[in-house]
Design an enzyme around this catalytic site. Sequence first.
Site, PDB file in Angstrom:
ATOM      1  N   HIS A 208     -63.771  54.920  29.786  1.00  0.00           N
ATOM      2  CA  HIS A 208     -63.429  54.196  31.017  1.00  0.00           C
ATOM      3  C   HIS A 208     -64.270  52.958  31.286  1.00  0.00           C
ATOM      4  O   HIS A 208     -64.004  52.217  32.223  1.00  0.00           O
ATOM      5  CB  HIS A 208     -63.572  55.134  32.227  1.00  0.00           C
ATOM      6  CG  HIS A 208     -65.014  55.389  32.607  1.00  0.00           C
ATOM      7  ND1 HIS A 208     -65.821  56.217  31.874  1.00  0.00           N
ATOM      8  CD2 HIS A 208     -65.773  54.914  33.613  1.00  0.00           C
ATOM      9  CE1 HIS A 208     -67.035  56.243  32.433  1.00  0.00           C
ATOM     10  NE2 HIS A 208     -67.031  55.456  33.488  1.00  0.00           N
TER      11      HIS A 208
HETATM   12  N1  UDP Z   1     -65.000  64.660  34.456  1.00  0.00           N
HETATM   13  C1  UDP Z   1     -64.056  65.469  35.071  1.00  0.00           C
HETATM   14  N2  UDP Z   1     -62.735  65.289  34.748  1.00  0.00           N
HETATM   15  C2  UDP Z   1     -62.316  64.366  33.838  1.00  0.00           C
HETATM   16  C3  UDP Z   1     -63.292  63.550  33.209  1.00  0.00           C
HETATM   17  C4  UDP Z   1     -64.630  63.726  33.544  1.00  0.00           C
HETATM   18  O1  UDP Z   1     -64.409  66.332  35.877  1.00  0.00           O
HETATM   19  O2  UDP Z   1     -61.108  64.255  33.612  1.00  0.00           O
HETATM   20  C5  UDP Z   1     -66.408  64.805  34.880  1.00  0.00           C
HETATM   21  C6  UDP Z   1     -67.411  65.018  33.774  1.00  0.00           C
HETATM   22  O3  UDP Z   1     -67.675  66.385  33.568  1.00  0.00           O
HETATM   23  C7  UDP Z   1     -68.653  64.302  34.297  1.00  0.00           C
HETATM   24  C8  UDP Z   1     -68.090  63.179  35.154  1.00  0.00           C
HETATM   25  O4  UDP Z   1     -66.759  63.553  35.491  1.00  0.00           O
HETATM   26  O5  UDP Z   1     -69.416  65.155  35.132  1.00  0.00           O
HETATM   27  C9  UDP Z   1     -68.086  61.861  34.396  1.00  0.00           C
HETATM   28  O6  UDP Z   1     -67.477  60.867  35.116  1.00  0.00           O
HETATM   29  P1  UDP Z   1     -67.260  59.403  34.535  1.00  0.00           P
HETATM   30  O7  UDP Z   1     -67.218  59.461  33.073  1.00  0.00           O
HETATM   31  O8  UDP Z   1     -66.077  58.851  35.254  1.00  0.00           O
HETATM   32  O9  UDP Z   1     -68.490  58.591  35.083  1.00  0.00           O
HETATM   33  P2  UDP Z   1     -69.909  58.159  34.483  1.00  0.00           P
HETATM   34  O10 UDP Z   1     -70.675  59.398  34.225  1.00  0.00           O
HETATM   35  O11 UDP Z   1     -69.691  57.325  33.248  1.00  0.00           O
HETATM   36  O12 UDP Z   1     -70.492  57.358  35.597  1.00  0.00           O
END
Ligand code: UDP
Length: 385
Positions: A208
Amino acid sequence: MKDLAIILGIRPDVIRASKILNILEKQNQISYDFIWSGQHYSENMKDTFFNQLNVKKPDFEFTVEKVSDASVVSSTIENLYSHFEQHKYKAAVFLGDTNTVMGCIAAAQHNIPIVHIEGCMRSYDWRMPEEKYRTVIDHLSDRIYAYLENYKIQGINEGISENIIKVTGNPIVDIINENIEYFGSGSDYLDDNILDAIKEKFVLVTCHRRENIQNEKSLKNIINLLNKIEDHNVIFPMGYKTQQILNETNLTLNENIKVIEPIGYLEFMYLLQNSQYVATDSGTVVEEACILGIPSIQMRYSTERPEVYDVKASIKFDPTLENEAVDKILDRVSNMINSSWDNPFGDGNSSEIIVRDLIQLCEENSFSRHKPSDYSFDISNSFKG
Ligand code: UDP
């Protein structure tokens, strides 16, 4: 006047802060308002996580203009600025490096002390708006919770006073420890076609980040990597922005790659726990995989979490390179499937440590760093009469 405003706004914020919010809810020493910025707003990017992690609904929920990053940031500042005119707090607490944390400008304008959870992480990749946001909020903060000692040193190297940085461990460890026994129930929420696809060994994917999906070459290189995973089914819960951008290209994914809508935390962690490995550009997922002993391919040019490489839990795939040795990377990650490594992120007490410190600072009303002793360099000249 309440003691704290806790401002969050995206899916991983709810996950990472869920235990902090739950501990705060159970204690009665300090009062707080939980404020949702509105950056993420749909049921499956927000409410699902409140429900699955038993987090109380926000006391205040804003909506933001979603035209651009600038409009999300500016409406968050506007909303918080007006809110702070009506509601006074001893401190405003933010987490991470998102558009939502730029709401700290409103707290700064009202001279409300700022607290930053996830402080002093650095990728040293100045192409990333997140790196700029982290730097801004750390330098405005009166209290910083840094997950690891190394992050604290990064902050001190930038001239931030060591007196305001507290090392806490990473709260994502707490969340996994608290919820791991429920991850199995995640399968109850998955559609039959996914349950069918994961009867065999499978790989999980998320992607993403702006610098990956908004850069044609990087996106093409990532799709090329994923299309080379031919020996397994691949489950790809795909965020809405990625779906939109991919639809506008002529890039196609192989048949063995099942694209699904974003799913809840329990479903996602069930899939992660049972996958062979994960290919991801997510900051949180790479930590979760490392803690659970699942190998990862980190699809990023730079990272603010180098620990996953240090403990050999992750392999780097650089999406900016046309000629990355994809086959070699896939071979290397396959060879890691039965390996183990140490968890570098802490012992699961970080939410407790953060809340205890917040309570103490509220009780002493001592958030503000406006003391000469709180600067790491000599500022005595500024106070000469
Ligand atoms: N996650 C979720 N459902 C999904 C994809 C990710 O619950 O379909 C959770 C994952 O376990 C993690 C978090 O969302 O805890 C990650 O979010 P994201 O990748 O959007 O954000 P980042 O960590 O890069 O800020």
